[in-house]
Design an enzyme around this catalytic site. Structure first.
Site, PDB file in Angstrom:
ATOM      1  N   ALA A  79      -0.293 -44.338 -16.473  1.00 29.56           N
ATOM      2  CA  ALA A  79      -0.376 -44.410 -17.941  1.00 29.56           C
ATOM      3  C   ALA A  79      -0.221 -43.173 -18.415  1.00 29.56           C
ATOM      4  CB  ALA A  79      -2.259 -44.713 -17.920  1.00 29.56           C
ATOM      5  N   ASP A  80      -0.325 -43.212 -20.046  1.00 29.86           N
ATOM      6  CA  ASP A  80       0.180 -41.724 -21.149  1.00 29.86           C
ATOM      7  C   ASP A  80      -0.786 -42.316 -22.159  1.00 29.86           C
ATOM      8  OD1 ASP A  80       1.889 -39.545 -20.597  1.00 29.86           O
ATOM      9  OD2 ASP A  80       1.757 -40.140 -22.458  1.00 29.86           O
ATOM     10  N   THR A  81      -1.515 -41.129 -22.594  1.00 27.89           N
ATOM     11  CA  THR A  81      -2.051 -40.823 -23.147  1.00 27.89           C
ATOM     12  C   THR A  81      -1.827 -39.743 -24.342  1.00 27.89           C
ATOM     13  OG1 THR A  81      -3.737 -41.511 -22.282  1.00 27.89           O
ATOM     14  CG2 THR A  81      -4.797 -40.793 -24.647  1.00 27.89           C
ATOM     15  N   GLY A 116      -0.962 -46.251 -23.273  1.00 28.33           N
ATOM     16  CA  GLY A 116       0.217 -47.423 -22.929  1.00 28.33           C
ATOM     17  C   GLY A 116       0.054 -47.022 -21.337  1.00 28.33           C
TER      18      GLY A 116
END
Length: 210
Positions: A79-81, A116
């Site tokens: 994930a990436d934020t 994501g």
């Protein structure tokens, strides 16, 4: 009898391609067995003009692919934020001064938090999705922002604040997923893992045989 404290389990440990303690905590709370394997130099830089949701999907996919390449037949979650104001992506602050500058810009405004998430399945398939939350901050005075920065909490947070910690006092309202702001859209991820049979509900023995 439950074998874990959470409502779900999995036949094999999920690989979490993230060092985020917040993401690890979500997996622990849900009872999903996992191990952390970090991608090496896999996170891309944003492209000028790139929309936040496009970037986080691309970054999550890059992390997931990097780990999955060395662990064939395993389920990998990455994930990436990011925080974005006026479509400008704000990453983690480089210094205390940078953190204060970010918080000044966010004060009294509504910004977007985009996460994501990419799931690489054991058979080699891949699913990617994103979640958007709108966060409105009140017009916090300068001295309160400086006092918050002095706590050290903003140093490893995108946008220089943590809604799950001391930084909660900065937030007036949110529209969308709270867990997304923390760093992982848990509802969407759980639905995907259940749908793909990667996890299953952990029921008491009496419920299974009822």
């Amino acid at each position: 009898m439950f074998t874990s404290t959470g409502p779900f389990t999995a036949a094999h440990p999920v690989i979490l391609a993230s060092g985020s303690p917040r993401r690890r905590a979500f997996f622990e709370q849900m009872g999903i067995p996992f191990e952390v394997i970090l991608p090496v130099d896999a996170e891309p830089s944003p492209i000028e003009g790139e929309q936040p949701e496009v970037y986080v999907r691309r970054a999550a996919e890059a992390k997931a692919r990097a780990v999955a390449a060395d662990h064939k037949g395993r389920l990998v979650v990455a994930a990436d934020t990011v925080v974005a104001l006026d479509d400008m992506i704000l990453g983690k602050p480089a210094s205390a001064d940078d953190a204060l500058s970010m918080l000044r810009r966010l004060a009294g405004r509504t910004h977007v938090v985009a996460s994501g998430c990419c799931v690489v399945l054991p058979e080699g398939g891949r699913e990617t999705f994103h979640s958007i939350t709108r966060v409105t901050m009140w017009d916090c005075p300068e001295e309160a922002l400086a006092a918050y920065v002095a706590t050290g909490e903003p140093s490893d947070k995108a946008g220089a604040y943590g809604i799950q910690g001391i930084g909660a006092f900065l937030v007036r309202s949110i529209e969308g997923s709270w867990t997304n702001v923390v760093g992982l859209p848990v509802a969407e991820l759980t639905a995907l893992l259940l749908r793909r049979g990667a996890i299953h509900c952990q029921l008491p023995v009496e419920a299974v045989h009822a």
